[in-house]
Design a protein around this motif. Structure first.
Motif, PDB file in Angstrom:
ATOM      1  N   ALA A 130      18.092 -11.252 -42.489  1.00 11.07           N
ATOM      2  CA  ALA A 130      19.404 -10.601 -42.594  1.00 11.07           C
ATOM      3  C   ALA A 130      20.470 -11.528 -43.163  1.00 11.07           C
ATOM      4  O   ALA A 130      21.510 -11.061 -43.617  1.00 11.07           O
ATOM      5  CB  ALA A 130      19.831 -10.089 -41.215  1.00 11.07           C
ATOM      6  N   VAL A 131      20.248 -12.849 -43.160  1.00 10.42           N
ATOM      7  CA  VAL A 131      21.319 -13.765 -43.593  1.00 10.42           C
ATOM      8  C   VAL A 131      20.934 -14.614 -44.817  1.00 10.42           C
ATOM      9  O   VAL A 131      21.708 -15.467 -45.244  1.00 10.42           O
ATOM     10  CB  VAL A 131      21.770 -14.707 -42.438  1.00 10.42           C
ATOM     11  N   VAL A 132      19.741 -14.392 -45.338  1.00  5.61           N
ATOM     12  CA  VAL A 132      19.275 -15.201 -46.482  1.00  5.61           C
ATOM     13  C   VAL A 132      19.051 -14.286 -47.683  1.00  5.61           C
ATOM     14  O   VAL A 132      18.598 -13.154 -47.543  1.00  5.61           O
ATOM     15  CB  VAL A 132      17.977 -15.967 -46.097  1.00  5.61           C
ATOM     16  N   ASP A 133      19.375 -14.794 -48.887  1.00  3.98           N
ATOM     17  CA  ASP A 133      19.291 -13.959 -50.094  1.00  3.98           C
ATOM     18  C   ASP A 133      17.930 -14.028 -50.779  1.00  3.98           C
ATOM     19  O   ASP A 133      17.517 -13.067 -51.422  1.00  3.98           O
ATOM     20  CB  ASP A 133      20.380 -14.382 -51.085  1.00  3.98           C
ATOM     21  N   ALA A 134      17.267 -15.178 -50.715  1.00  8.22           N
ATOM     22  CA  ALA A 134      15.971 -15.300 -51.396  1.00  8.22           C
ATOM     23  C   ALA A 134      15.162 -16.413 -50.737  1.00  8.22           C
ATOM     24  O   ALA A 134      15.734 -17.323 -50.112  1.00  8.22           O
ATOM     25  CB  ALA A 134      16.172 -15.599 -52.873  1.00  8.22           C
ATOM     26  N   PHE A 135      13.840 -16.325 -50.894  1.00  3.78           N
ATOM     27  CA  PHE A 135      12.943 -17.285 -50.238  1.00  3.78           C
ATOM     28  C   PHE A 135      11.917 -17.853 -51.225  1.00  3.78           C
ATOM     29  O   PHE A 135      11.480 -17.157 -52.149  1.00  3.78           O
ATOM     30  CB  PHE A 135      12.137 -16.585 -49.139  1.00  3.78           C
TER      31      PHE A 135
ATOM     32  N   ILE B 127       8.495 -10.910 -45.967  1.00  2.00           N
ATOM     33  CA  ILE B 127       9.640 -11.256 -46.825  1.00  2.00           C
ATOM     34  C   ILE B 127       9.596 -10.436 -48.109  1.00  2.00           C
ATOM     35  O   ILE B 127      10.613  -9.925 -48.578  1.00  2.00           O
ATOM     36  CB  ILE B 127       9.654 -12.766 -47.167  1.00  2.00           C
ATOM     37  N   ASN B 128       8.403 -10.297 -48.675  1.00  2.13           N
ATOM     38  CA  ASN B 128       8.299  -9.647 -49.994  1.00  2.13           C
ATOM     39  C   ASN B 128       8.794  -8.207 -49.978  1.00  2.13           C
ATOM     40  O   ASN B 128       9.263  -7.696 -50.983  1.00  2.13           O
ATOM     41  CB  ASN B 128       6.849  -9.710 -50.482  1.00  2.13           C
ATOM     42  N   ILE B 129       8.711  -7.576 -48.812  1.00  7.71           N
ATOM     43  CA  ILE B 129       9.191  -6.189 -48.709  1.00  7.71           C
ATOM     44  C   ILE B 129      10.717  -6.140 -48.750  1.00  7.71           C
ATOM     45  O   ILE B 129      11.305  -5.214 -49.268  1.00  7.71           O
ATOM     46  CB  ILE B 129       8.661  -5.553 -47.401  1.00  7.71           C
ATOM     47  N   LYS B 130      11.345  -7.204 -48.220  1.00  9.48           N
ATOM     48  CA  LYS B 130      12.804  -7.116 -48.006  1.00  9.48           C
ATOM     49  C   LYS B 130      13.663  -7.949 -48.945  1.00  9.48           C
ATOM     50  O   LYS B 130      14.829  -7.635 -49.150  1.00  9.48           O
ATOM     51  CB  LYS B 130      13.130  -7.587 -46.576  1.00  9.48           C
ATOM     52  N   LYS B 131      13.137  -9.059 -49.457  1.00  6.37           N
ATOM     53  CA  LYS B 131      14.005  -9.991 -50.197  1.00  6.37           C
ATOM     54  C   LYS B 131      13.287 -10.532 -51.436  1.00  6.37           C
ATOM     55  O   LYS B 131      12.055 -10.560 -51.472  1.00  6.37           O
ATOM     56  CB  LYS B 131      14.349 -11.200 -49.294  1.00  6.37           C
TER      57      LYS B 131
ATOM     58  N   ARG C 246      -5.932 -12.650 -55.925  1.00  6.91           N
ATOM     59  CA  ARG C 246      -6.074 -11.184 -55.736  1.00  6.91           C
ATOM     60  C   ARG C 246      -5.171 -10.721 -54.599  1.00  6.91           C
ATOM     61  O   ARG C 246      -4.563  -9.660 -54.667  1.00  6.91           O
ATOM     62  CB  ARG C 246      -7.535 -10.810 -55.442  1.00  6.91           C
ATOM     63  N   TRP C 247      -5.078 -11.526 -53.561  1.00 15.06           N
ATOM     64  CA  TRP C 247      -4.229 -11.170 -52.408  1.00 15.06           C
ATOM     65  C   TRP C 247      -2.765 -11.098 -52.859  1.00 15.06           C
ATOM     66  O   TRP C 247      -2.058 -10.147 -52.511  1.00 15.06           O
ATOM     67  CB  TRP C 247      -4.420 -12.210 -51.299  1.00 15.06           C
ATOM     68  N   VAL C 248      -2.309 -12.071 -53.634  1.00 14.83           N
ATOM     69  CA  VAL C 248      -0.921 -12.049 -54.124  1.00 14.83           C
ATOM     70  C   VAL C 248      -0.701 -10.809 -54.996  1.00 14.83           C
ATOM     71  O   VAL C 248       0.339 -10.136 -54.908  1.00 14.83           O
ATOM     72  CB  VAL C 248      -0.583 -13.343 -54.911  1.00 14.83           C
ATOM     73  N   ALA C 249      -1.690 -10.492 -55.817  1.00 14.46           N
ATOM     74  CA  ALA C 249      -1.551  -9.350 -56.741  1.00 14.46           C
ATOM     75  C   ALA C 249      -1.427  -8.018 -56.004  1.00 14.46           C
ATOM     76  O   ALA C 249      -0.889  -7.057 -56.548  1.00 14.46           O
ATOM     77  CB  ALA C 249      -2.743  -9.310 -57.691  1.00 14.46           C
ATOM     78  N   MET C 250      -1.899  -7.981 -54.770  1.00 14.15           N
ATOM     79  CA  MET C 250      -1.859  -6.726 -53.992  1.00 14.15           C
ATOM     80  C   MET C 250      -0.544  -6.567 -53.218  1.00 14.15           C
ATOM     81  O   MET C 250      -0.318  -5.537 -52.588  1.00 14.15           O
ATOM     82  CB  MET C 250      -3.008  -6.689 -52.965  1.00 14.15           C
ATOM     83  N   LEU C 251       0.294  -7.589 -53.210  1.00 12.15           N
ATOM     84  CA  LEU C 251       1.495  -7.525 -52.372  1.00 12.15           C
ATOM     85  C   LEU C 251       2.437  -6.418 -52.821  1.00 12.15           C
ATOM     86  O   LEU C 251       2.630  -6.200 -54.018  1.00 12.15           O
ATOM     87  CB  LEU C 251       2.229  -8.875 -52.394  1.00 12.15           C
ATOM     88  N   GLN C 252       3.020  -5.740 -51.846  1.00 13.53           N
ATOM     89  CA  GLN C 252       3.928  -4.625 -52.112  1.00 13.53           C
ATOM     90  C   GLN C 252       5.370  -5.035 -51.810  1.00 13.53           C
ATOM     91  O   GLN C 252       5.582  -5.853 -50.927  1.00 13.53           O
ATOM     92  CB  GLN C 252       3.546  -3.427 -51.221  1.00 13.53           C
ATOM     93  N   PRO C 253       6.355  -4.524 -52.507  1.00 12.07           N
ATOM     94  CA  PRO C 253       6.258  -3.487 -53.535  1.00 12.07           C
ATOM     95  C   PRO C 253       5.801  -4.018 -54.890  1.00 12.07           C
ATOM     96  O   PRO C 253       5.400  -3.230 -55.745  1.00 12.07           O
ATOM     97  CB  PRO C 253       7.697  -2.959 -53.628  1.00 12.07           C
ATOM     98  N   ALA C 254       5.850  -5.343 -55.125  1.00 12.45           N
ATOM     99  CA  ALA C 254       5.341  -5.925 -56.376  1.00 12.45           C
ATOM    100  C   ALA C 254       4.965  -7.370 -56.088  1.00 12.45           C
ATOM    101  O   ALA C 254       5.576  -8.008 -55.216  1.00 12.45           O
ATOM    102  CB  ALA C 254       6.425  -5.874 -57.451  1.00 12.45           C
ATOM    103  N   PRO C 255       3.978  -7.894 -56.788  1.00 13.55           N
ATOM    104  CA  PRO C 255       3.604  -9.295 -56.533  1.00 13.55           C
ATOM    105  C   PRO C 255       4.750 -10.242 -56.884  1.00 13.55           C
ATOM    106  O   PRO C 255       5.423 -10.045 -57.898  1.00 13.55           O
ATOM    107  CB  PRO C 255       2.421  -9.534 -57.489  1.00 13.55           C
ATOM    108  N   PRO C 256       4.987 -11.259 -56.054  1.00 10.70           N
ATOM    109  CA  PRO C 256       6.040 -12.239 -56.363  1.00 10.70           C
ATOM    110  C   PRO C 256       5.560 -13.212 -57.446  1.00 10.70           C
ATOM    111  O   PRO C 256       4.359 -13.360 -57.649  1.00 10.70           O
ATOM    112  CB  PRO C 256       6.223 -12.973 -55.029  1.00 10.70           C
ATOM    113  N   PRO C 257       6.494 -13.895 -58.124  1.00 11.73           N
ATOM    114  CA  PRO C 257       6.084 -14.982 -59.022  1.00 11.73           C
ATOM    115  C   PRO C 257       5.317 -16.046 -58.232  1.00 11.73           C
ATOM    116  O   PRO C 257       5.617 -16.286 -57.058  1.00 11.73           O
ATOM    117  CB  PRO C 257       7.415 -15.539 -59.540  1.00 11.73           C
ATOM    118  N   LEU C 258       4.350 -16.664 -58.903  1.00  9.63           N
ATOM    119  CA  LEU C 258       3.536 -17.685 -58.241  1.00  9.63           C
ATOM    120  C   LEU C 258       3.714 -19.025 -58.959  1.00  9.63           C
ATOM    121  O   LEU C 258       3.621 -19.093 -60.190  1.00  9.63           O
ATOM    122  CB  LEU C 258       2.059 -17.272 -58.287  1.00  9.63           C
TER     123      LEU C 258
END
Ligand code: SF4
Length: 328
Positions: free
Chosen positions: A167-172, A202-206, A230-242
Motif C-alpha cells: 500500500a505504500v510502495v510504488d514499485a519493487f 506483488i506482480n498482481i498489484k504493483k 517458464r514460471w516467470v512467463a506464466m505470471l499474471q497479469p503479465a510476466p515482469p521484466p527479468l
C-alpha cells in the motif's frame, strides 16, 4: 529502537516475530535470525530503525529497474542486517557485518531527498524487510511530497506485512538467489517458495521486476533455469521484466566470475519465452536493450550510464504501435 509492527507474545517473556517466514521465537535480550530484532522485556524491537549505513544517488537503472520511470534519479539507502545468509553477498559489509550508521529520521530522509533533487527513494542495499518499520513511516511522507518509493528485496517476507507494504510502495525489484529449492535453502538458509509467493502477490498489484543471480556451475542448471523462465512467463497479469545478474566473486565466494558467453546464452534462452530479459554487471550494449516484442525495433538503449529512447513514443513502439509496459 522502535517497537516492531508484526510480532506475537508466546509467553510472558518470549515473543515471536511475524515479519518473515522464519517466525523466530526470541527470548529476552536475544535476537532473531536477522540479528537486528531483539526482545526487550517481552516486546520486540527493531534495532535499525533509521540507522542509515548507506546513502547514494543513482540512476534507477542501477538497481536494476528498467521499466519504472526510466532515466530518473533515486536516493538509495540501506541500514544493517539481512534475513538470508548468502555467502556471495556483494553488500555483506552492511548486510552481514556491523557497518557504521547514523540516525536519519523519516523527516530528515525527505529533506535529504529534496536537497539531492531525486525523483524517488529506493530502500535496499541490505534487506529492506528487516527495517520494515522505517519504510512504513518514511514511504507515506516521501510520496506525499511527490517522490516515488521503490523497494529492492529478496522477497523473504510474510504475507500480512507484505500486503501493508504494497500500500505504500510504488514499485519493487525482487531478487531470487537460486532456482533449485535445495540450492536456495542450503546456501541462503531461506525457502525459495516463500520468495516466489511474494513475486506472485506483488506482480498482481504493483510494477515489478525480477532479478536472478547466475553463478556458473553452481545455480545455473539448465533444467532448473528452464523451469524458472517458464514460471516467470506464466505470471499474471503479465510476466515482469527479468534481469539476469552476472556473478562476480564477493564475500565468501571466490569462484571465478560467470562468463559473458554463459550470460548471453541464458539471455537468448529466456528471450524465447519472455519479452524483456536484461543482463547486469555487463557493459556490452546488447545486455541492456529493450526491443519491441512485436516488430523487434530497438526501443530503449542503456549505454555508459545514459539512456536513449529510440522507437519509443510515450508507452508504445512508434513503429508498430505495440503498448510497452513501462511506467514513464
Ligand atoms: S525478520 Fe528477523 S527476527 Fe523476524 S522472523 Fe525474520 S529473521 Fe526472525
Amino acid at each position: 529502537m522502535k517497537e516492531a509492527l508484526f510480532y506475537d507474545r508466546i509467553s510472558d517473556i518470549v515473543v515471536q516475530c511475524a515479519l518473515c517466514p522464519y517466525l523466530c521465537s526470541i527470548s529476552p535480550s536475544r535476537h532473531g535470525q536477522c540479528g537486528v530484532r531483539t526482545n526487550r522485556n517481552g516486546k520486540l524491537f527493531s534495532m535499525t530503525y533509521g540507522r542509515i549505513s548507506t546513502g547514494m544517488v543513482l540512476p534507477i537503472e542501477a538497481l536494476p529497474l528498467y521499466h519504472f520511470h526510466p532515466g530518473s534519479k533515486v536516493l538509495l539507502i540501506g541500514t544493517q542486517g539481512c534475513n538470508l545468509r548468502c555467502p556471495f553477498c556483494n553488500t555483506w559489509r552492511v548486510s552481514q557485518a556491523g557497518a557504521r550508521t547514523r540516525f536519519v529520521s523519516p523527516e530528515d530522509l525527505l529533506n535529504i531527498a529534496k536537497t539531492r533533487e531525486v525523483d524517488g527513494v529506493a530502500f535496499g542495499v541490505n534487506e529492506p524487510v528487516v527495517y520494515y518499520e522505517y519504510i512504513m513511516e518514511a514511504a507515506p511522507l516521501l510520496r506525499n511530497a511527490g517522490l516515488f518509493v521503490v523497494v529492492a528485496t529478496n522477497g523473504f517476507i510474510s504475507e500480512p506485512p507484505l500486503f501493508e507494504l504494497l500500500a505504500v510502495v510504488d514499485a519493487f525489484l525482487v531478487d531470487i538467489k537460486g532456482f533449485a529449492d535445495t540450492f536456495y535453502q542450503t546456501v541462503t538458509g531461506g525457502y525459495r517458495d516463500e520468495a516466489l509467493k511474494t513475486i506472485i502477490s506483488i506482480n498482481i498489484k504493483k510494477p515489478l521486476e525480477v532479478s536472478a543471480l547466475i553463478i556458473e556451475g553452481h545455480n545455473d542448471d539448465e533444467n532448473a533455469l528452464d523451469e524458472f523462465f517458464r514460471w516467470v512467463a506464466m505470471l499474471q497479469p503479465a510476466p515482469p521484466p527479468l534481469h539476469l545478474l552476472r556473478y562476480e566473486p564477493a564475500f565468501q565466494y571466490i569462484e571465478p566470475a560467470t562468463t559473458p558467453m554463459r550470460m548471453y546464452y541464458l539471455q537468448e534462452k529466456a528471450r524465447r519465452i519472455l519479452h524483456y530479459v536484461y543482463l547486469s554487471n555487463m557493459d556490452e550494449r546488447e545486455a541492456k536493450v529493450t526491443y519491441c516484442p512485436s516488430c523487434r525495433e530497438v526501443l530503449i538503449v542503456r549505454e555508459k550510464g545514459a539512456i536513449h529512447f529510440e522507437k519509443m513514443l510515450h508507452n508504445s513502439c512508434s513503429s508498430c504501435g505495440k503498448v510497452i509496459p513501462v511506467v514513464l
